[in-house]
Scaffold this active site. Sequence first.
Site, PDB file in Angstrom:
ATOM      1  N   ASP A   1      -7.753   8.425   0.289  1.00 36.54           N
ATOM      2  CA  ASP A   1      -8.306   7.325   1.101  1.00 36.54           C
ATOM      3  C   ASP A   1      -8.104   7.557   2.601  1.00 36.54           C
ATOM      4  OD1 ASP A   1      -9.557   5.885  -0.812  1.00 36.54           O
ATOM      5  OD2 ASP A   1      -8.103   4.257  -0.920  1.00 36.54           O
TER       6      ASP A   1
ATOM      7  N   THR B   1      -4.027  -0.735  -7.231  1.00 40.74           N
ATOM      8  CA  THR B   1      -4.800   0.470  -7.541  1.00 40.74           C
ATOM      9  C   THR B   1      -3.959   1.728  -7.654  1.00 40.74           C
ATOM     10  OG1 THR B   1      -6.773   1.703  -6.837  1.00 40.74           O
ATOM     11  CG2 THR B   1      -5.251   1.076  -5.116  1.00 40.74           C
TER      12      THR B   1
ATOM     13  N   SER C   1      -7.897   1.024   3.335  1.00 36.49           N
ATOM     14  CA  SER C   1      -8.368   0.553   2.026  1.00 36.49           C
ATOM     15  C   SER C   1      -9.588  -0.348   2.201  1.00 36.49           C
ATOM     16  CB  SER C   1      -7.243  -0.240   1.366  1.00 36.49           C
ATOM     17  OG  SER C   1      -7.700  -0.888   0.211  1.00 36.49           O
ATOM     18  N   SER C   2     -10.283  -0.589   1.102  1.00 37.47           N
ATOM     19  CA  SER C   2     -11.349  -1.600   1.101  1.00 37.47           C
ATOM     20  C   SER C   2     -10.951  -2.826   0.293  1.00 37.47           C
ATOM     21  CB  SER C   2     -12.622  -1.018   0.480  1.00 37.47           C
ATOM     22  OG  SER C   2     -13.146  -0.031   1.302  1.00 37.47           O
TER      23      SER C   2
ATOM     24  N   GLY D   1     -13.724  -1.545  -7.014  1.00 37.62           N
ATOM     25  CA  GLY D   1     -15.048  -1.028  -6.658  1.00 37.62           C
ATOM     26  C   GLY D   1     -15.087  -0.187  -5.401  1.00 37.62           C
ATOM     27  N   GLY D   2     -13.915   0.281  -4.923  1.00 37.80           N
ATOM     28  CA  GLY D   2     -13.909   1.162  -3.755  1.00 37.80           C
ATOM     29  C   GLY D   2     -14.645   0.523  -2.593  1.00 37.80           C
TER      30      GLY D   2
ATOM     31  N   ASN E   1      -6.074   4.277  -7.048  1.00 33.89           N
ATOM     32  CA  ASN E   1      -7.239   4.853  -6.379  1.00 33.89           C
ATOM     33  C   ASN E   1      -8.269   5.290  -7.410  1.00 33.89           C
ATOM     34  OD1 ASN E   1      -8.909   5.476  -4.280  1.00 33.89           O
ATOM     35  ND2 ASN E   1      -8.160   7.561  -4.073  1.00 33.89           N
TER      36      ASN E   1
ATOM     37  N   ARG F   1       0.844  -1.192   0.000  1.00 39.39           N
ATOM     38  CA  ARG F   1       0.000   0.000   0.000  1.00 39.39           C
ATOM     39  C   ARG F   1       0.889   1.256   0.000  1.00 39.39           C
ATOM     40  NH1 ARG F   1      -5.093   1.722  -1.161  1.00 39.39           N
ATOM     41  NH2 ARG F   1      -6.145   2.783   0.521  1.00 39.39           N
TER      42      ARG F   1
ATOM     43  N   THR G   1      -9.992   0.546  -9.007  1.00 37.36           N
ATOM     44  CA  THR G   1      -8.934  -0.388  -8.678  1.00 37.36           C
ATOM     45  C   THR G   1      -8.957  -1.526  -9.719  1.00 37.36           C
ATOM     46  OG1 THR G   1      -9.197   0.292  -6.429  1.00 37.36           O
ATOM     47  CG2 THR G   1      -8.408  -1.933  -6.705  1.00 37.36           C
TER      48      THR G   1
HETATM   49  N1  GLY Z   1      -8.396   3.044  -3.277  1.00 40.40           N
HETATM   50  C1  GLY Z   1      -9.402   2.107  -3.045  1.00 40.40           C
HETATM   51  C2  GLY Z   1      -9.107   1.215  -1.892  1.00 40.40           C
HETATM   52  O1  GLY Z   1      -7.987   1.149  -1.466  1.00 40.40           O
HETATM   53  O2  GLY Z   1      -9.983   0.580  -1.378  1.00 40.40           O
END
Ligand code: GLY
Length: 567
Positions: A418, A394, A447-448, A468-469, A396, A103, A376
């Site tokens: 984020d 990603t 993050s998701s 998909g965030g 983002n 990340r 992503t």
């Molecule tokens: N940028 C989207 C995530 O990290 O979930």
Amino acid sequence: MQKQTYLVLFLFFFIGCKKPTQTVLKKESYQGLITKNAMVVSARIEASKIGSTIMKKGGNAFDAMVATELALAVAYPFAGNLGGGGFMVYRKANGEIGSIDYREKAPLASTKNMFLNSNNDIIPEKSTLGAMAIGVPGTIAGVFAVHEKLGSLPIKELLTPVIELAYKGVVVTKKQEERIKFYQPLFRKANKDSIIFDKQWKANDTIKYPALAKTLERILKNGRDEFYKGLTAKLLVKFIQENGGIITEDDLSKYQAVWRTPISFTYDDLKIISMPPPSSGGVCLAQIMKMIEPYELDAYGHNSTKSIQVITEAERRAYADRSYYLGDPDFVKMPIKTLISEAYLNKRMSNFSFEKASLSSDVTHGNIQIIESDETTHYSIVDQFGNAISATTTLNGAYGSKLYCSELGFFLNNEMDDFSSKPGVPNMFGLIGAEANSIAPEKRMLSSMTPTIVEKNNALYMTVGTPGGSTIITSVLQTILNVHEFKMGMQEAVNAPRFHHQWLPDEIRIEPKVFDKLVINQLKKRGYYINEKDSPIIGKVDGILVLKDKSYEGGADKRGDDAAVGF
Ligand code: GLY
């Protein structure tokens, strides 16, 4: 998400498609690619082919991961990247599991209020567009760490086909043509000089990436330090600073990817293995699945009123916790054991009733909403030795910060968005963040991303994930449930219509025109607000399922240009 983004997604994925996805088509028409030995499913056929070829030459899933990740940076600049970051979960053939966090991190010069003005208000676009939005990239550190620990072929064999692809170029798809066109005004806004994507590219044109090929050649020659300490690092820092950013050579030289222990939990006879913080994916998925486990979803039926209610109420409660408790484990103490314990989650669902929707305003914690970008990308790989990986990577937002370093040939992320710039105020995905996810130097933003592997009877069963965030977690959830509860194959599970609830805003987003009207009316009667407008697509899931005869079925999401390749 911004209204224009929804509009463009609608154009890409619905106007372009002859038939919207439906659950009721004949089962055979949903079967994905079946292979006996190995498979890659990713957002672009070029990347899946490169990964699969690496395995055909004797490489393992980790070798294929390195090649696929970097091939996506060439073939899918929308989200594939050198200038971003990601997460990967793995399961080796011997059952050993692990995960790596590559990340992005906040630069050393970042501050908690860096995106606020003197009135304490968020400065529009500062965390999404241009150089201040960039987090220190992690992708090259991630793939080199994977190669060093788990790879088997020389790095030259992995990078050479990617470099060749960059020189040869990649054919523009219809969806890509639309995407490039849509984002051109933002490319012009973010970049001082014109960039390769300013041209009016049309479907079937070929875009060549010689600058990216040269950057990759230097990385091949000098290793991961080329990106973090070498000429590439110097050029990158100069470019970012000339554009008003704060990332320094020190930031790059200090960056390290981190091996983390995955979140694992059981659901019926499955063992789910997913990404721990700084992704909220694994914890949130565990919370939702443990909350719904006592209910008879299979008896209620797929996308039936009762199933949607149970899943929605579990999602509402999990996303409320996400916003309050989760952040970077290197900075924040999190009560993860409690959050995913049965005792806590049973109590959490104790006020749920089939008669009437709960209200998000009555569900603590927190006081916070979640917003994240949708753009992503995910890929899943299994190899001929029985290893499996699930990786989500990603920039983002779509094309990240939109800032493109022409000299190096790649986009830079806008991952700083984020973080919760101002606790309580939604980010670009509508997610509300708390103190746990506030900005600090060298911190990773929440993050998701939910790269996930599923075991059944102690053997590999599925590898799955999606972009998909904030909808990533719920898309992964529904795909696993589609296979396990509703007995779908992999491609069918990926195709099935999806819905999403994230606590705030208090609404169920559904993919339009594919849900039963009767079900929608019943949900409305019970007090649920249904949003059919703002979610033309939810996720683009790429997964692989192990079938009874031990062959693999790929599920490549037709909401994108995704493709499964294997042998
Ligand atoms: N940028 C989207 C995530 O990290 O979930």
